[in-house]
Design a protein around this motif. Structure first.
Motif: not given
Length: 360
Positions: A322-331
């Motif tokens: 649900k959070n595009a910003n999170w998904k960009k950094v987490y990996p």
């Protein structure tokens, strides 16, 4: 007359070429900034990081670039610094970024997440990995340029009025916990509270909360938390380290000369190291004093740690959806963490375990 003017001009050209007129060619603008901290002045470790940053900037510029440092509440509330920097109300701030995970959970990557990086791994990710690049891209949405400025190292698990024997004891527990850890604890039935440092003691004393975590022995001793809750637990799985940051309004940053930008960057790095050194230097003696004054030191039960780890992965999976910003950094963060854990366990982890088993 023409000959005299020519000689005078040639003389000045020679001086400039020789670089002996710094007052003329290297003159820098006089700058005054205000820095709002999210911390009280009494906590000279973390608040001291912002003071060290300002001191290094002033010294490097001969007093031409002065940053006045203000404790929480003096200019803006402790949790109001992001809005103030974003809107340009103040030029800069010093804070723990995870305080603002309510705006966007991605803030927490610039600070710590449950079962996240150690302080050394965090610095490696920021300065040698993609951490600083990814966070700068995220902060651009808030008109902020960030600089790592301090770390606590691994924290303690906090103070509890009652003993924690298993994960079942977490159900219904009202705990002051900063940042992201509260969301994971909530999955286990706890009731997280986000309370500034200056209000923790009174909240524990009055029974408004059942437990509280702050940072570690040195700061906890100063706050007197052992006087109102005796059970002291470790480790803080929600804060394997906690990085602080200086936030600078992007317009103010872009208005600096290249020289001043370089000075700000190096000053923040120097303050970053100073803060961690203070915690590492002061925590051992403070832990001994806390125990001598009645603190009961205990390790968290394994079933609690395992349940928290599982819950943290559930939270991260939800955010990836649900959070595009999170998904960009987490990996990127996750991959870097996995490599660092392997390296640290082989080298320093085994070394520290061996030393701990010896009589030093």
């Amino acid at each position: 007359m023409e000959r005299r003017k020519f000689l005078q001009g040639a003389g000045m050209a020679g001086i400039l070429a020789a670089g002996t007129a710094p007052a003329i060619v290297n003159a820098q603008q006089q700058i005054r900034w205000r820095l709002a901290s999210s911390f009280p002045k009494s906590l000279e470790t973390v608040f001291g990081a912002s003071e060290a940053f300002a001191k290094y900037v002033s010294e490097a510029t001969g007093g031409k670039f002065v940053i006045s440092v203000h404790p929480a509440g003096e200019l803006v509330p402790a949790f109001g610094v992001v809005d103030a920097v974003q809107q340009g109300t103040i030029e800069c701030a010093h804070t723990a970024p995870y305080y603002f995970f309510g705006k966007d959970e991605t803030f927490a990557f610039d600070c710590t997440i449950p079962f996240g990086m150690t302080s050394r791994a965090m610095s490696a990710w920021m300065f040698e990995g993609n951490g600083l690049k990814l966070m700068r891209e995220f902060y651009a949405q808030f008109n902020i340029v960030n600089f790592p400025c301090g770390n606590t190292g691994a924290q303690m698990g906090g103070w509890f009025r009652k003993e924690i024997k298993s994960v079942k004891d977490i159900e219904g527990l009202k705990m002051r916990i900063g940042g992201f850890g509260g969301r994971v604890l909530a999955k286990l039935g706890a009731v997280p509270q986000n309370i500034p440092a200056g209000e923790i003691y009174q909240s524990l004393e009055k029974g408004t909360i059942d437990a509280a975590e702050w940072i570690g022995p040195y700061d906890d001793l100063k706050l007197g938390l052992h006087k109102v809750a005796q059970h002291y637990y470790f480790p803080a799985w929600w804060e394997g380290s906690t990085q602080f940051s200086v936030y600078i309004n992007d317009k103010q940053w872009n208005g600096l000369s290249a020289e001043y930008k370089a000075i700000v960057e190096q000053a923040s790095r120097a303050a970053h190291v100073t803060c961690q050194a203070r915690y590492d230097g002061r925590n051992p003696g403070s832990l001994k004093q806390l125990i001598a004054e009645g603190a009961k030191l205990s390790r968290f039960p394994k079933d609690f740690m395992d349940a928290a780890f599982k819950a943290s992965r559930e939270v991260y999976a939800e955010l990836n959806e649900k959070n595009a910003n999170w998904k960009k950094v987490y990996p990127d963060y996750s991959r870097f963490l996995a490599d660092q854990v392997q390296w640290e366990s082989v080298a320093e982890g085994n070394y520290a375990q061996y030393l701990a088993s010896q009589k030093l």
